[in-house]
Write a protein that holds these residues in place. Structure first.
Motif, PDB file in Angstrom:
ATOM      1  N   THR A   1      -2.075   7.393 -12.013  1.00 47.83           N
ATOM      2  CA  THR A   1      -0.755   8.020 -11.750  1.00 47.83           C
ATOM      3  C   THR A   1       0.235   6.829 -11.341  1.00 47.83           C
ATOM      4  O   THR A   1      -0.443   5.705 -11.291  1.00 47.83           O
ATOM      5  N   THR A   2       1.334   7.259 -11.068  1.00 48.14           N
ATOM      6  CA  THR A   2       2.408   6.157 -10.634  1.00 48.14           C
ATOM      7  C   THR A   2       2.550   6.411  -9.141  1.00 48.14           C
ATOM      8  O   THR A   2       3.098   7.498  -8.916  1.00 48.14           O
TER       9      THR A   2
ATOM     10  N   ASP B   1       4.583   5.738  -5.635  1.00 49.35           N
ATOM     11  CA  ASP B   1       6.000   5.291  -4.791  1.00 49.35           C
ATOM     12  C   ASP B   1       5.635   4.136  -3.900  1.00 49.35           C
ATOM     13  O   ASP B   1       6.378   3.035  -3.761  1.00 49.35           O
TER      14      ASP B   1
END
Length: 203
Positions: A41-42, A44
């Protein structure tokens, strides 16, 4: 000043673990709900780090000298030409076990022998140090259909091991060779065209 924290945890190796080097991905996320979406996933705020770990066989217990093998199963390449995908096997010593030579290419018949090795495959064992060796299977199997799957046995001989093979738990190791059947082109006969001629006789 950045604060350094150490996280310590236990990892249970499953019974189905493959005996070979694998990639372990570690994710550190700060207050990020995306961390629940898996290892690709990406984030933050956070990072991923990949580590290569080696799952070793549990053939040796904590009190016995032994030789450990990073893998013992070898597969044919997808091209089905008799070559082996993972043809290199790393061998390391455990506890007080040592190879008799620090650097050398061992001689088959003097330092080791193989039985039931597929025809066309030649083993080469190189000693990297008295605690590490590389076993490479060179060449290509002459017969490499599924029916030719076999298990070959490596036997270490006294000159290869410091204090002889009686100083290690076992002097033998089996290697499974898995081949695949050749690909075949399947053809179907052309459809037969059936022509029916109807004659009408008008009177």
């Amino acid at each position: 000043m950045n604060e350094v924290k150490v996280l310590t945890t236990d990892i249970t190796i499953p019974d189905t673990a493959v005996i070979k080097p694998i990639i372990m991905r570690v994710m550190v996320a700060y207050n990020d709900a995306a961390s629940d979406n898996g290892s690709c996933t990406t984030l933050d705020s956070g990072e991923f780090e990949d580590y290569t770990i080696v799952v070793k066989t549990a053939s040796a217990n904590e009190t016995e000298n032994a030789l450990l093998y990073f893998l013992n199963s070898l597969s044919e390449v997808f091209l089905n030409d008799g070559n082996i995908v993972n043809r290199s096997v790393e061998v390391s010593t455990y506890k007080d076990a040592k190879f008799a030579k620090a650097t050398s290419t061992l001689e088959e018949g003097t330092d080791f022998r193989f039985s039931n090795l597929p025809e066309g495959i030649t083993p080469v064992i190189t000693i990297n140090s008295n605690q590490s060796a590389s076993l490479v299977f060179t060449g290509a199997a002459t017969h490499h259909e599924l029916a030719n799957n076999t298990s070959a046995t490596l036997t270490w001989l006294n000159p290869a091991v410091e204090w002889g093979t009686n100083a290690i738990k076992t002097a033998t190791q089996d290697f499974d060779f898995d081949f695949i059947d050749a690909y075949k082109i399947l053809t179907t006969p052309p459809h037969k065209l059936k022509i029916v001629i109807i004659s009408l006789y008008l009177t």
